[in-house]
Design a protein around this motif. Structure first.
Motif, PDB file in Angstrom:
ATOM      1  N   ASP A  67       6.340  -2.591 -12.261  1.00  0.00           N
ATOM      2  CA  ASP A  67       6.305  -1.131 -12.325  1.00  0.00           C
ATOM      3  C   ASP A  67       5.390  -0.517 -11.255  1.00  0.00           C
ATOM      4  N   CYS A  68       4.989  -1.327 -10.260  1.00  0.00           N
ATOM      5  CA  CYS A  68       4.089  -0.854  -9.203  1.00  0.00           C
ATOM      6  C   CYS A  68       4.751  -0.952  -7.836  1.00  0.00           C
ATOM      7  N   ARG A  69       4.239  -0.131  -6.937  1.00  0.00           N
ATOM      8  CA  ARG A  69       4.717  -0.176  -5.553  1.00  0.00           C
ATOM      9  C   ARG A  69       3.536   0.009  -4.613  1.00  0.00           C
ATOM     10  N   SER A  71       1.652   1.968  -2.112  1.00  0.00           N
ATOM     11  CA  SER A  71       1.550   3.360  -1.699  1.00  0.00           C
ATOM     12  C   SER A  71       1.038   3.455  -0.261  1.00  0.00           C
ATOM     13  N   GLU A 137       0.530   2.244  -6.435  1.00  0.00           N
ATOM     14  CA  GLU A 137       0.967   3.322  -7.324  1.00  0.00           C
ATOM     15  C   GLU A 137       1.833   2.689  -8.406  1.00  0.00           C
ATOM     16  N   CYS A 138       1.536   3.006  -9.670  1.00  0.00           N
ATOM     17  CA  CYS A 138       2.258   2.409 -10.794  1.00  0.00           C
ATOM     18  C   CYS A 138       2.761   3.483 -11.749  1.00  0.00           C
ATOM     19  N   ARG A 139       3.887   3.192 -12.384  1.00  0.00           N
ATOM     20  CA  ARG A 139       4.386   4.068 -13.450  1.00  0.00           C
ATOM     21  C   ARG A 139       3.537   3.888 -14.705  1.00  0.00           C
ATOM     22  N   GLY A 140       3.061   2.680 -14.932  1.00  0.00           N
ATOM     23  CA  GLY A 140       2.201   2.395 -16.084  1.00  0.00           C
ATOM     24  C   GLY A 140       0.752   2.340 -15.646  1.00  0.00           C
ATOM     25  N   ARG A 141      -0.061   1.650 -16.447  1.00  0.00           N
ATOM     26  CA  ARG A 141      -1.490   1.506 -16.136  1.00  0.00           C
ATOM     27  C   ARG A 141      -1.721   0.451 -15.070  1.00  0.00           C
ATOM     28  N   TYR A 142      -2.718   0.684 -14.274  1.00  0.00           N
ATOM     29  CA  TYR A 142      -3.215  -0.330 -13.345  1.00  0.00           C
ATOM     30  C   TYR A 142      -4.685  -0.492 -13.685  1.00  0.00           C
TER      31      TYR A 142
END
Length: 166
Positions: A67-69, A71, A137-142
């Motif tokens: 869920d991360c990319r 950035s 950058e993540c949709r969930g928690r990092y």
């Protein structure tokens, strides 16, 4: 703290190269446990994968959670400097203060484990290896705070994740 060149330590110098990544991961897990305090949890990981051609971003993205990319990638002059500055210094708990004061046994243990980890990483990565700081950058928690470092060594991409959640 007593100055010691961990690169000269036989366990670092003579470890079979194919085992070094797992030894680094073990050292990172122990360092996580040493630095763990109430409301202060560290997550330290080392991932590796093949290069996606010359596409550094794609190579790093493949090592991130689903869920991360990536950035942003920013070149760093030395992976060694970034890692030495970060381990364990950026992740030392600030409470209880007397436990983590410079020269205390817990602090010296954490610093020795950080130096040991850096010495082992030096077996995997040349000092002049290309390296980038990674903003994720993540949709969930990092992590609440983190240092992510991507290193290109030979035909491999490595991602060192150093994170803390307070």
């Amino acid at each position: 703290m007593t100055v010691f060149d961990w690169r000269s330590f036989g366990a670092a110098r003579e470890a079979r190269l194919e085992l070094v990544p797992d030894i680094v991961r073990d050292a990172l897990r122990v360092l996580e446990d040493v630095l763990d305090e109430l409301n202060h949890a560290c997550t330290f990981t080392l991932s590796e994968g093949p290069l996606a051609g010359d596409d550094v971003v794609a190579s790093v993205a493949a090592l991130l959670p689903d869920d991360c990319r990536v950035s942003r990638l920013g070149p760093v002059s030395s992976w060694l400097e970034v890692t030495r500055e970060s381990l364990p210094g950026l992740f030392i708990p600030w409470r209880p203060e007397e436990t983590w004061v410079r020269g205390s046994p817990p602090r010296e243990l954490a610093e020795a484990l950080g130096d040991w980890t850096v010495a082992l990483l030096g077996r995997l990565w040349p000092h002049d290896a290309q390296a980038w700081s990674v903003t994720v950058e993540c949709r969930g928690r990092y992590e609440g705070a983190y240092v992510d470092l991507a290193v290109r060594a030979a035909d491999r991409m490595w991602l060192l994740h150093l994170g803390v959640t307070d």
